[in-house]
Design a protein around this motif. Sequence first.
Motif, PDB file in Angstrom:
ATOM      1  N   ALA A 153       0.932  -1.652  -0.123  1.00  0.00           N
ATOM      2  CA  ALA A 153      -0.427   0.330   0.067  1.00  0.00           C
ATOM      3  C   ALA A 153       0.422   1.029  -0.092  1.00  0.00           C
ATOM      4  O   ALA A 153       0.290   2.412  -0.262  1.00  0.00           O
ATOM      5  CB  ALA A 153      -1.138  -0.225   1.408  1.00  0.00           C
ATOM      6  N   PHE A 154       1.852   1.198   0.714  1.00  0.00           N
ATOM      7  CA  PHE A 154       3.216   2.226   0.822  1.00  0.00           C
ATOM      8  C   PHE A 154       3.315   2.636  -1.059  1.00  0.00           C
ATOM      9  O   PHE A 154       3.111   4.149  -1.141  1.00  0.00           O
ATOM     10  CB  PHE A 154       4.200   1.938   1.364  1.00  0.00           C
ATOM     11  CG  PHE A 154       5.245   3.258   1.262  1.00  0.00           C
ATOM     12  CD1 PHE A 154       4.689   4.180   1.887  1.00  0.00           C
ATOM     13  CD2 PHE A 154       6.086   2.864   1.042  1.00  0.00           C
ATOM     14  CE1 PHE A 154       6.465   5.029   2.032  1.00  0.00           C
ATOM     15  CE2 PHE A 154       7.503   3.369   0.713  1.00  0.00           C
ATOM     16  CZ  PHE A 154       7.193   5.076   1.432  1.00  0.00           C
ATOM     17  N   PHE A 155       3.703   1.652  -1.773  1.00  0.00           N
ATOM     18  CA  PHE A 155       4.002   2.346  -3.086  1.00  0.00           C
ATOM     19  C   PHE A 155       2.883   2.064  -3.595  1.00  0.00           C
ATOM     20  O   PHE A 155       3.229   3.303  -3.747  1.00  0.00           O
ATOM     21  CB  PHE A 155       4.633   0.528  -3.413  1.00  0.00           C
ATOM     22  CG  PHE A 155       6.160   0.087  -3.060  1.00  0.00           C
ATOM     23  CD1 PHE A 155       6.908   0.694  -3.090  1.00  0.00           C
ATOM     24  CD2 PHE A 155       6.102  -1.171  -2.244  1.00  0.00           C
ATOM     25  CE1 PHE A 155       8.171   0.330  -2.775  1.00  0.00           C
ATOM     26  CE2 PHE A 155       6.735  -1.426  -1.661  1.00  0.00           C
ATOM     27  CZ  PHE A 155       8.126  -0.447  -2.026  1.00  0.00           C
ATOM     28  N   GLN A 156       2.434   1.932  -3.634  1.00  0.00           N
ATOM     29  CA  GLN A 156       0.469   2.790  -3.910  1.00  0.00           C
ATOM     30  C   GLN A 156       0.082   4.275  -4.017  1.00  0.00           C
ATOM     31  O   GLN A 156       0.339   4.733  -5.080  1.00  0.00           O
ATOM     32  CB  GLN A 156      -0.510   1.317  -3.850  1.00  0.00           C
ATOM     33  CG  GLN A 156      -1.590   2.210  -4.282  1.00  0.00           C
ATOM     34  CD  GLN A 156      -1.330   2.081  -6.474  1.00  0.00           C
ATOM     35  OE1 GLN A 156      -0.996   0.649  -6.504  1.00  0.00           O
ATOM     36  NE2 GLN A 156      -1.984   2.760  -7.037  1.00  0.00           N
ATOM     37  N   SER A 157       0.329   4.217  -2.898  1.00  0.00           N
ATOM     38  CA  SER A 157       0.446   6.143  -2.382  1.00  0.00           C
ATOM     39  C   SER A 157       1.308   6.442  -2.967  1.00  0.00           C
ATOM     40  O   SER A 157       1.569   7.545  -3.433  1.00  0.00           O
ATOM     41  CB  SER A 157       0.866   5.362  -0.817  1.00  0.00           C
ATOM     42  OG  SER A 157       0.364   7.137   0.002  1.00  0.00           O
ATOM     43  N   ALA A 158       2.922   5.976  -2.532  1.00  0.00           N
ATOM     44  CA  ALA A 158       4.056   6.517  -3.192  1.00  0.00           C
ATOM     45  C   ALA A 158       3.623   7.317  -4.769  1.00  0.00           C
ATOM     46  O   ALA A 158       3.836   8.370  -5.157  1.00  0.00           O
ATOM     47  CB  ALA A 158       5.360   6.554  -2.993  1.00  0.00           C
ATOM     48  N   ILE A 159       3.147   6.205  -5.519  1.00  0.00           N
ATOM     49  CA  ILE A 159       2.644   6.740  -7.036  1.00  0.00           C
ATOM     50  C   ILE A 159       1.917   7.422  -7.400  1.00  0.00           C
ATOM     51  O   ILE A 159       1.766   8.592  -8.144  1.00  0.00           O
ATOM     52  CB  ILE A 159       2.355   4.974  -7.779  1.00  0.00           C
ATOM     53  CG1 ILE A 159       3.676   4.427  -7.398  1.00  0.00           C
ATOM     54  CG2 ILE A 159       2.009   4.965  -9.166  1.00  0.00           C
ATOM     55  CD1 ILE A 159       3.236   2.937  -8.177  1.00  0.00           C
ATOM     56  N   LEU A 214       2.554  10.333  -7.036  1.00  0.00           N
ATOM     57  CA  LEU A 214       3.795  10.908  -8.214  1.00  0.00           C
ATOM     58  C   LEU A 214       3.025  11.809  -8.858  1.00  0.00           C
ATOM     59  O   LEU A 214       3.372  12.414 -10.411  1.00  0.00           O
ATOM     60  CB  LEU A 214       4.774   9.708  -8.282  1.00  0.00           C
ATOM     61  CG  LEU A 214       5.748   9.364  -7.413  1.00  0.00           C
ATOM     62  CD1 LEU A 214       6.761   8.852  -7.955  1.00  0.00           C
ATOM     63  CD2 LEU A 214       7.302  10.938  -6.953  1.00  0.00           C
ATOM     64  N   LYS A 215       2.202  10.399  -9.043  1.00  0.00           N
ATOM     65  CA  LYS A 215       1.376  10.568 -11.125  1.00  0.00           C
ATOM     66  C   LYS A 215       0.837  12.043 -10.574  1.00  0.00           C
ATOM     67  O   LYS A 215       0.570  12.630 -11.755  1.00  0.00           O
ATOM     68  CB  LYS A 215      -0.212   9.597 -10.486  1.00  0.00           C
ATOM     69  CG  LYS A 215       0.182   8.842 -11.207  1.00  0.00           C
ATOM     70  CD  LYS A 215      -0.682   7.657 -11.114  1.00  0.00           C
ATOM     71  CE  LYS A 215      -0.484   6.446 -11.639  1.00  0.00           C
ATOM     72  NZ  LYS A 215      -1.652   5.342 -11.561  1.00  0.00           N
ATOM     73  N   THR A 216       0.059  12.453  -8.947  1.00  0.00           N
ATOM     74  CA  THR A 216      -0.162  14.203  -9.208  1.00  0.00           C
ATOM     75  C   THR A 216       0.814  15.620  -8.919  1.00  0.00           C
ATOM     76  O   THR A 216       0.749  16.735  -9.965  1.00  0.00           O
ATOM     77  CB  THR A 216      -1.145  14.702  -7.684  1.00  0.00           C
ATOM     78  OG1 THR A 216      -1.557  13.079  -7.376  1.00  0.00           O
ATOM     79  CG2 THR A 216      -1.696  15.281  -6.788  1.00  0.00           C
ATOM     80  N   LEU A 217       2.038  14.868  -8.378  1.00  0.00           N
ATOM     81  CA  LEU A 217       2.779  15.832  -8.615  1.00  0.00           C
ATOM     82  C   LEU A 217       3.849  15.791 -10.337  1.00  0.00           C
ATOM     83  O   LEU A 217       3.561  17.537 -10.968  1.00  0.00           O
ATOM     84  CB  LEU A 217       4.639  15.499  -8.520  1.00  0.00           C
ATOM     85  CG  LEU A 217       4.306  15.547  -7.348  1.00  0.00           C
ATOM     86  CD1 LEU A 217       5.414  15.038  -6.667  1.00  0.00           C
ATOM     87  CD2 LEU A 217       4.418  16.896  -6.980  1.00  0.00           C
TER      88      LEU A 217
END
Length: 54
Positions: free
Chosen positions: A2-8, A11-14
């Motif tokens: 879930a951490f990686f999905q949150s990080a992705i 990053l998409k938002t950025l």
Amino acid sequence: MAFFQSAIDVLKTLVIALGAGLGVWGAVNLLEAYGNDNPGARSQGMKHLIPKLM
């Protein structure tokens, strides 16, 4: 995982925000060329705009 999905998602938002910011910056630069009395600046702005529209 879930951490990686949150990080992705972050990053998409950025990346989307960065792209939108660059688009606004480009539009402002193009409009500044039209506000300028220099015809060379206007033609240069159109050279950048036309290929992106096609």
